[in-house]
Design a protein around this motif. Structure first.
Motif, short mmCIF file in Angstrom:
data_model
loop_
_atom_site.label_atom_id
_atom_site.label_comp_id
_atom_site.label_asym_id
_atom_site.label_seq_id
_atom_site.Cartn_x
_atom_site.Cartn_y
_atom_site.Cartn_z
N TYR A 124 -0.03 1.24 -0.48
CA TYR A 124 0.96 0.39 -1.14
C TYR A 124 0.72 -1.06 -0.74
N LYS A 174 6.77 5.07 0.93
CA LYS A 174 7.42 3.77 0.76
C LYS A 174 8.39 3.52 1.91
N ARG A 175 8.70 2.24 2.10
CA ARG A 175 9.56 1.87 3.23
C ARG A 175 10.96 2.47 3.13
N ASN A 176 11.47 2.63 1.90
CA ASN A 176 12.83 3.19 1.76
C ASN A 176 12.84 4.71 1.76
N THR A 196 2.56 0.06 -10.22
CA THR A 196 3.47 1.20 -10.04
C THR A 196 4.54 1.26 -11.13
N ILE A 244 2.45 9.83 -7.61
CA ILE A 244 3.63 9.27 -6.95
C ILE A 244 4.73 10.31 -7.03
N THR A 254 8.05 9.42 7.64
CA THR A 254 9.04 8.51 7.07
C THR A 254 9.57 7.58 8.16
N GLN A 294 9.97 7.48 -2.11
CA GLN A 294 8.79 7.93 -2.82
C GLN A 294 7.60 7.97 -1.88
N GLU A 331 5.13 -3.35 -2.59
CA GLU A 331 5.29 -2.01 -3.14
C GLU A 331 5.39 -2.00 -4.66
N SER A 332 4.88 -3.05 -5.30
CA SER A 332 4.82 -3.08 -6.76
C SER A 332 3.44 -2.71 -7.26
N GLN A 355 12.32 -5.78 -8.98
CA GLN A 355 11.14 -5.00 -9.31
C GLN A 355 10.55 -5.43 -10.64
N GLN A 388 0.75 7.99 1.50
CA GLN A 388 1.52 6.82 1.94
C GLN A 388 2.96 6.98 1.48
#
Length: 687
Positions: A515, A475-477, A536, A492, A431, A480, A519-520, A671, A473
């Motif tokens: 991703y 996600k940046r936040n 996604t 996911i 992360t 997930q 990230e969509s 999003q 992989q």
């Protein structure tokens, strides 16, 4: 038409072939047999499936590239003529197929002749001293056939099979009608009868001594030759009488046999042994006067013109520089000698990268291509590797089921997570806050580990996959993560509740998932040779590309802007695609084994690909891709109307310009807009 990717460098050397490292007579470049390789480029800055051997410059700092393409399978032997004008290379192929020999013009960097008579394997090649003839030796499946070729005409002149397996042949230094043939069970002196077009042979008399012979070296005056054996001794043979005279060394044999030999002007013998010993044997006393230990079995010895120094290659892909007096070794080059499983750059740092393979992890300088650090864990294989975003640790997954973290500068072990996975940790991702590791195992489990200063605890274990987890992989936040498995599913995961958010199914063994930078969308690939775009938002496949025509696609990497992505797999080609268009614009050919992983440097200037043959290829990112920027506007939304009367599709394209979400706008709204744009991409691809 696809353009060709430019190779910046190749890090690779297969030292398992006897005399696969040869110093050119001009003392400028070295030829190395590199089955991490397909054509003929140069070191260290140095296809159609085309195997190559490499020309390498180990003296100069200047870097340049040469490429000669020709072979369609792995090169088994190379040799250089006495003047250096000609280079000959032979290959191995499959049962029942012909094995080619290619004669190259070194000055013109071009092919002169392609010779086809042998089957399956070319065992040995040798030029005559006057460069009029080339002698070639086939393998057991070719009845150990010896063929003499006319170099100018490119035609076979004489041929003769042999009853016993033959390991090496060599022309005399001052005669073009005499050769030495090293058999498993003995040594023969061959004479070419040009009038009757026959090859006559005389067996060397060894009395009651029985050995398995491996290699030969002939002195400058053709009076004596020296043959190495698997027992670990060297025989001195008087050539005119075809009888052996002496044995060396006197007291101690070389472990694992003698693999290669070299002769000095004063008659002393340089011996390379299978246990890594390189030794000098005095011609007067037949005793060892100097020796050194190298890493890996010695397979190649090649001298400079003045015979004051020489290069030595080993089976563990190391190249050493030694003096002929004291045999003090200096490591000039090294690389992986087995399959490379993973490659990774540190976060936002492009000057170094790390690779993982059997027994070790290596950190490389991306500018001069030198090894900076080697982290060895004997008898284990590292399957996955990554850097923490803070750059303070290298995290790795191993086939013993443990996750190990090392300091990136010293390689010291920081911590070990024991029994992280049964039967091996196959993938992992960190992360961005450097507090958690998400790992996948060969049994299909996905586990989340919390990394503290003193402890490493498992926060959750999620078991829904039924096959090996090949890729993960985050996600940046850090909310997930997505995992790709060999059971044909991508899942996911919610990293807060540790539950499944969405599952994607396809009839394939997934090998990689990525991703998109927005990230969509997701990119996946696998054994069905397809590259698939997934939404996604609802988990629907919106586009499917043919990633390869020959084999499965194993690796994907995407640029920061999301405008292009790179793929590689069993077809051994690195392909650069346009993301929106779905078109392959660039291809890079060079690997001789399956491409296992690909990554793009954080500065977006270099593509690094690694393969099953142990080679690391560094490709220059084309300027068109480097200069491309993502559009500030969302893509075009196309409305479709279906005419019921004639079932024809009438399309109206309306340009919709949506501003970027403002600071006060909710993330959900952004999003939704991204999802609408991706639906357009899916619809347009289906048309």
């Amino acid at each position: 038409m696809n353009q060709e990717l430019e190779i910046q460098a190749v890090i690779g050397f297969t030292g398992k072939v006897t005399q696969g490292l040869i110093l050119h007579p001009d003392n400028e470049v070295n030829f190395i047999n590199i089955f991490p390789a397909y054509y003929l480029p140069t070191w260290i800055d140095h296809c159609s499936q085309t195997y190559y051997f490499t020309i390498i410059n180990l003296f100069k700092v200047t870097i340049y590239t040469i490429s000669l393409r020709g072979h369609d399978n792995q090169i088994s032997v190379i040799t250089v003529s006495s003047s250096g004008d000609y280079v000959a290379s032979g290959q191995k192929t499959y049962m029942g197929f012909q094995a080619d020999i290619i004669i190259w013009d070194f000055k013109e960097r071009s092919m002169i002749h392609r010779l086809k008579l042998h089957k399956v394997l070319i065992q040995s090649l040798t030029f005559s001293f006057n460069e009029l003839y080339l002698a070639s030796l086939g393998g057991v499946d070719d009845k150990n056939m010896l063929i003499i070729w006319d170099i100018q005409a490119g035609k076979a002149l004489y041929g003769q099979p042999n009853r016993d397996p033959v390991n090496q042949i060599a022309f005399f230094n001052k005669s073009d009608d005499k050769l030495i043939s090293v058999l498993n069970t003995g040594v023969q002196i061959l004479t070419i009868d040009k009038q009757n077009k026959k090859i006559q042979s005389v067996d060397v008399n060894f009395g009651n001594v029985k050995r398995v012979f491996t290699c030969v070296a002939i002195d400058q005056n053709d009076l004596f030759c020296y043959c190495g054996t698997k027992t670990g001794d060297v025989f001195e043979i008087q050539m005119d009488r075809a009888i052996y005279k002496r044995l060396a060394p006197v007291k101690k044999l070389f472990s694992l046999g003698v693999a290669c030999l070299g002769l000095l002007p004063n008659g002393d013998i340089i011996v390379g042994a299978g246990d890594g010993t390189i030794a000098k044997v005095s011609i007067q006393t037949m005793q060892i006067t100097a020796s050194s230990d190298l890493l890996g079995g010695v397979t190649s010895i090649t001298f400079t013109n003045d015979h004051t120094h020489f290069f030595s290659g080993t089976s563990q892909s190391n190249i050493y520089w030694l003096d002929t007096e004291k045999l003090v070794p200096e490591l000039r080059n090294t690389c992986h000698y087995e399959r490379i499983n993973d490659v990774a750059f540190p976060h936002q740092y492009s000057d170094v990268f790390a690779t993982s393979s059997l027994n070790d992890i290596r950190v490389w300088n991306a500018k001069n291509r030198q090894e900076l650090l080697r982290i060895q864990v004997p008898n284990l294989e590292c399957w996955a590797i990554g850097f923490m975003n803070d750059g303070k640790s290298i995290v790795s997954g191993w086939n013993d089921g443990k996750i190990r973290a090392f300091l990136p500068q010293s390689g010291r072990l920081m911590y070990v997570i024991n029994d992280a996975h049964i039967h091996g940790c196959t993938s992992l991702a960190c992360t961005s806050d450097c507090q958690r590791i998400v790992s996948g195992g060969s049994e299909g489990e996905v586990r989340v580990w919390e990394i503290g200063k003193q402890t490493q605890t498992m926060k959750a274990s999620m078991k829904e996959h039924r096959g090996r987890v090949w890729s993960i992989q985050v996600k940046r936040n850090n909310d997930q993560a997505v995992s790709a498995s060999a059971d044909g599913s991508c899942i996911i995961w919610d990293l807060k509740s540790f539950t499944r958010v969405m599952c994607l199914f396809e009839s394939t063994l997934f090998k990689m998932v990525l991703y998109h930078p927005e990230e969509s969308q997701l990119l996946t690939t696998g054994s069905d040779r397809k590259v698939t775009y997934w939404e996604t938002f609802d988990g629907q496949a919106i586009r499917m590309l043919d990633g390869s025509e020959e084999g499965e696609v194993n690796a994907l990497a995407i640029t920061k802007e999301g405008e292009h992505f790179v793929s590689g797999g069993e077809d051994k080609e690195v392909k650069v695609w346009g993301y929106d268009e779905g078109i392959c614009y660039f291809k890079g050919q060079g690997h001789s084994g399956t491409i296992t992983r690909i990554t793009i440097s954080p500065d977006q200037k270099t593509i690094v690909s690694v393969g099953a043959e142990g080679a690391i290829f560094m490709w220059k990112v084309p300027e068109q891709i480097t200069n491309s920027k993502a559009d500030n506007e969302l893509p075009t939304v196309q409305k479709q109307q279906v005419a019921k009367s004639d079932q024809k599709i009438v399309q109206k394209s309306v340009q919709v310009t949506d501003p970027k979400p403002q600071d006060g706008q909710s993330q959900k709204s952004a999003q939704q807009k991204s999802a609408k744009a991706s639906v357009k991409s899916g619809k347009s691809s289906k048309k």
